[in-house]
Design a protein around this motif. Structure first.
Motif, PDB file in Angstrom:
ATOM      1  N   ALA A  55      29.466  27.163   8.053  1.00 30.82           N
ATOM      2  CA  ALA A  55      30.971  27.989   7.090  1.00 30.82           C
ATOM      3  C   ALA A  55      31.316  29.492   7.297  1.00 30.82           C
ATOM      4  O   ALA A  55      32.034  29.714   7.805  1.00 30.82           O
ATOM      5  CB  ALA A  55      32.091  27.028   6.094  1.00 30.82           C
ATOM      6  N   GLY A  56      30.033  29.793   6.263  1.00 27.51           N
ATOM      7  CA  GLY A  56      30.281  31.176   6.318  1.00 27.51           C
ATOM      8  C   GLY A  56      29.703  32.194   7.349  1.00 27.51           C
ATOM      9  O   GLY A  56      30.761  32.986   8.044  1.00 27.51           O
ATOM     10  N   ASP A  57      29.490  31.599   8.780  1.00 22.99           N
ATOM     11  CA  ASP A  57      28.516  32.028   9.912  1.00 22.99           C
ATOM     12  C   ASP A  57      30.444  32.202  10.632  1.00 22.99           C
ATOM     13  O   ASP A  57      30.416  33.484  11.390  1.00 22.99           O
ATOM     14  CB  ASP A  57      28.086  31.420  10.947  1.00 22.99           C
TER      15      ASP A  57
ATOM     16  N   SER B 266      36.222  37.249  10.908  1.00 19.51           N
ATOM     17  CA  SER B 266      36.759  38.321  10.254  1.00 19.51           C
ATOM     18  C   SER B 266      35.848  38.938  10.634  1.00 19.51           C
ATOM     19  O   SER B 266      34.827  39.975  11.705  1.00 19.51           O
ATOM     20  CB  SER B 266      35.492  38.099   8.664  1.00 19.51           C
ATOM     21  N   PRO B 267      37.522  40.696  10.643  1.00 20.47           N
ATOM     22  CA  PRO B 267      37.008  42.039  11.089  1.00 20.47           C
ATOM     23  C   PRO B 267      35.906  42.867  11.224  1.00 20.47           C
ATOM     24  O   PRO B 267      35.007  43.264  11.966  1.00 20.47           O
ATOM     25  CB  PRO B 267      37.796  43.039  10.604  1.00 20.47           C
ATOM     26  N   ALA B 268      35.021  43.149   9.622  1.00 18.75           N
ATOM     27  CA  ALA B 268      33.859  43.291   9.339  1.00 18.75           C
ATOM     28  C   ALA B 268      32.581  42.486   9.085  1.00 18.75           C
ATOM     29  O   ALA B 268      31.711  42.494   8.152  1.00 18.75           O
ATOM     30  CB  ALA B 268      34.668  44.487   7.874  1.00 18.75           C
ATOM     31  N   GLY B 269      32.576  41.268   9.515  1.00 22.42           N
ATOM     32  CA  GLY B 269      31.453  40.085   9.918  1.00 22.42           C
ATOM     33  C   GLY B 269      31.250  40.016   8.285  1.00 22.42           C
ATOM     34  O   GLY B 269      32.678  39.822   7.469  1.00 22.42           O
ATOM     35  N   PRO B 270      30.275  39.704   8.019  1.00 22.61           N
ATOM     36  CA  PRO B 270      29.519  39.013   6.276  1.00 22.61           C
ATOM     37  C   PRO B 270      30.830  40.596   5.307  1.00 22.61           C
ATOM     38  O   PRO B 270      31.171  40.244   3.780  1.00 22.61           O
ATOM     39  CB  PRO B 270      28.628  39.447   6.090  1.00 22.61           C
TER      40      PRO B 270
ATOM     41  N   VAL C  76      30.749  47.294  11.774  1.00 23.63           N
ATOM     42  CA  VAL C  76      32.834  48.146  10.810  1.00 23.63           C
ATOM     43  C   VAL C  76      33.172  48.080  12.280  1.00 23.63           C
ATOM     44  O   VAL C  76      34.469  48.680  11.931  1.00 23.63           O
ATOM     45  CB  VAL C  76      31.957  49.310  10.425  1.00 23.63           C
ATOM     46  N   VAL C  77      32.771  47.462  13.560  1.00 25.43           N
ATOM     47  CA  VAL C  77      34.147  48.038  14.003  1.00 25.43           C
ATOM     48  C   VAL C  77      35.327  46.948  13.956  1.00 25.43           C
ATOM     49  O   VAL C  77      34.809  45.625  13.792  1.00 25.43           O
ATOM     50  CB  VAL C  77      33.578  47.532  15.272  1.00 25.43           C
TER      51      VAL C  77
ATOM     52  N   SER D   2      32.787  41.236  16.451  1.00 31.19           N
ATOM     53  CA  SER D   2      31.628  42.989  17.001  1.00 31.19           C
ATOM     54  C   SER D   2      31.968  42.274  18.539  1.00 31.19           C
ATOM     55  O   SER D   2      31.166  42.949  18.641  1.00 31.19           O
ATOM     56  CB  SER D   2      30.956  42.939  15.876  1.00 31.19           C
ATOM     57  N   LEU D   3      33.218  41.529  18.964  1.00 33.69           N
ATOM     58  CA  LEU D   3      32.713  41.403  20.615  1.00 33.69           C
ATOM     59  C   LEU D   3      33.129  42.285  21.368  1.00 33.69           C
ATOM     60  O   LEU D   3      33.272  43.376  20.972  1.00 33.69           O
ATOM     61  CB  LEU D   3      34.134  41.031  20.703  1.00 33.69           C
TER      62      LEU D   3
END
Length: 333
Positions: free
Chosen positions: A82-84, A90-94, A273-274, A279-280
């Protein structure tokens, strides 16, 4: 019924995100790159990506252990998938997914949101630090003579330095930071709870939540073995991802050493941070370029390997992760 709605929403978001990835990269581009990799390598990459997502469950288990005994092994793996899922969306990943996951962790362990966010924040910090330190050690000891490796070493060392400075600053300025957080959140919390509750939550509740957060952050001092498990889990993930890239490169007929791949895996983390879900594109380009730079692999082979690995990584994160998310509870009974 509520679980069914969550499942449908999660599946819909997953399919949409995967479609966005294919649209951004191009279905024909992905298809041609996958076709350039031998079928045995594609199958091996799929297995390794599933293993990488599963191993993350070890870190999840260790990170939430202080919260009333934590979660079972099975539930930890479910939360890892679920975290993955939220890492991709999410825009900024973790960085932006953990505040979301903290709600699920808090409900599952019957603790507060701030407590769950505290232990998971420490886990993400330790995991990233372990991966970066491993990469710096590998590049510094084994590949320092190569000009390209010096550039990679400087970049990774800079990331380590930034991580250390941020961590030290958070600990040193904890009191002042807490005051700022309380002042900023109190009006927001009062307005939100005024809508959802009969009696709005005031400053005292926010102060208590911030104190609970810091108590959980420093609680790992009494359980350093848990930090070791979290770090080990991060290293295992790094090794499995590296092995998947190595296998994918071998499937294109390109034979390179495995160690340089292990060293450069954390390099594109700056792509988080993209402000684009998953971060495609940014992550793919950075990782493919780093592989070519450090291993000497042809650009076409490196790009094909990264696209194959990233495609299966997203399939696992969005597919399995969406299913796992659909069975989590985000609201207390």
């Amino acid at each position: 019924m509520r679980r069914g709605v969550r499942f449908v929403v999660g599946a819909g978001l997953g399919i949409g995100a995967l479609a966005a990835y294919l649209w951004y990269v191009g279905p024909e581009e992905v298809g041609s790159r996958v076709a350039a990799v031998a079928p045995w390598a594609v199958a091996a990459v799929c297995v390794l990506m599933l293993a990488e997502a599963t191993v993350d469950g070890l870190g999840v288990w260790a990170s939430v252990r202080p919260l009333r005994g934590g979660l079972s092994a099975r539930a930890s793996v479910q939360f890892a998938f679920a975290g993955d899922f939220f890492d991709v969306l999410s825009p900024a990943g973790p960085v932006s997914s953990e505040p979301i996951m903290a709600q699920f962790f808090g409900v599952a362990t019957e603790t507060s949101y701030s407590e769950a966010l505290g232990v998971r924040g420490v886990a993400k910090y330790v995991k990233s630090a372990a991966q970066l330190f491993l990469s710096v050690a590998l590049v510094g000891v084994l590949f320092l003579d190569a000009p390209a490796s010096r550039f990679v070493l400087v970049t990774l060392a800079g990331a380590v330095a930034a991580l250390v400075v941020v961590g030290a600053a958070l600990v040193w300025a904890r009191g002042a930071l807490s005051m700022v957080v309380v002042a900023a959140l109190t009006p927001v919390v009062r307005v939100v709870t005024g809508v959802t509750r009969r009696t709005p939550v005031g400053r005292d509740a926010v102060v208590d939540a911030v104190e609970r957060f810091w108590e959980r952050v420093v609680q790992f001092r009494d359980a350093p073995e848990l930090l070791g498990v979290i770090a080990l889990s991060g290293v295992f993930e790094q090794l499995l991802t590296s092995l998947a890239l190595w296998v994918a490169l071998a499937g294109t007929g390109t034979t390179v050493a495995l160690i340089p791949i292990v060293a450069v895996i954390p390099l594109p983390q700056a792509a988080s941070v993209v402000p684009v879900p998953g971060s495609l594109g940014a992550y793919d380009v950075l990782l493919a370029g780093a592989l070519s730079l450090t291993t000497g692999a042809p650009a076409a082979g490196a790009t094909a390997a990264v696209l194959v690995v990233r495609t299966f990584e997203l399939l696992v994160s969005l597919g399995c992760g969406g299913v796992a998310t659909g069975f989590l509870r985000g609201v207390r009974a």
